[in-house]
Scaffold this active site. Structure first.
Site, PDB file in Angstrom:
ATOM      1  CE1 TYR A  69      -0.670 131.648 -14.675  1.00  0.00           C
ATOM      2  CE2 TYR A  69      -0.595 129.509 -13.607  1.00  0.00           C
ATOM      3  CZ  TYR A  69      -1.005 130.320 -14.655  1.00  0.00           C
ATOM      4  OH  TYR A  69      -1.757 129.782 -15.671  1.00  0.00           O
ATOM      5  CB  CYS A  70      -1.646 136.608 -10.618  1.00  0.00           C
ATOM      6  SG  CYS A  70      -0.302 137.545  -9.856  1.00  0.00           S
ATOM      7  NE  ARG A  71      -1.409 142.225 -15.415  1.00  0.00           N
ATOM      8  CZ  ARG A  71      -0.546 143.173 -15.066  1.00  0.00           C
ATOM      9  NH1 ARG A  71       0.629 143.271 -15.658  1.00  0.00           N
ATOM     10  NH2 ARG A  71      -0.842 144.036 -14.114  1.00  0.00           N
ATOM     11  CB  VAL A  98       1.518 134.481 -16.492  1.00  0.00           C
ATOM     12  CG1 VAL A  98       0.881 135.725 -17.080  1.00  0.00           C
ATOM     13  CG2 VAL A  98       1.499 133.340 -17.486  1.00  0.00           C
TER      14      VAL A  98
END
Length: 108
Positions: A69-71, A98
Site C-alpha cells: 500500500y501507499c498513500r 492508506v
C-alpha cells in the site's frame, strides 16, 4: 502479456483487511517514503519505499503473500508491477491507499 498482470490483485479496504487476517504467511509493505510512513502506517507494515524497492528485493521472500500500500494506490500499483516483473506472483495492493484505510494507524 495479459496474464502477467493478473497476478496482482487490487483489493478494497475491507478485502485488504480480511486478507491480512487470513494469511499467516504475509508480508505487509508500505511503499511510501520514510517520513510519510512515520506519520501513520498500517500496524505490522514494513517500510520499503518504492524508490528503494529494486535494491531491496532480497528483503521480500517470493513464497509469501505480499500486500502493498501507499498513500493513494498509485505507487503500490507500480511496486506490484516491479515485483511481478521480478517473478513475484502472490501480490495484492490496497485500492485508494492508506487514505481509504478504516483501521487504526501506527505512528513512529
Amino acid at each position: 502479456m495479459g496474464k502477467r498482470s493478473e497476478s496482482v490483485r487490487t483489493l478494497k479496504s475491507t478485502e485488504f483487511r480480511s486478507e491480512m487476517g487470513q494469511s499467516n504467511n504475509k508480508l505487509l509493505i508500505d511503499v511510501r517514503e520514510p517520513d510519510e510512513y512515520k506519520s501513520g502506517f498500517i500496524p505490522g507494515a514494513k517500510n520499503i519505499p518504492l524508490s528503494q524497492l529494486e535494491k531491496r528485493l532480497g528483503e521480500i521472500p517470493k513464497d509469501r503473500d505480499v500486500l502493498l500500500y501507499c498513500r493513494s494506490g498509485m505507487r503500490s500499483k507500480s511496486a506490484a508491477r516491479i515485483l511481478s516483473k521480478h517473478g513475484y506472483t502472490r501480490l495484492a495492493h490496497l485500492q485508494g491507499g492508506v487514505s481509504s484505510w478504516e483501521g487504526k494507524l501506527g505512528r513512529r
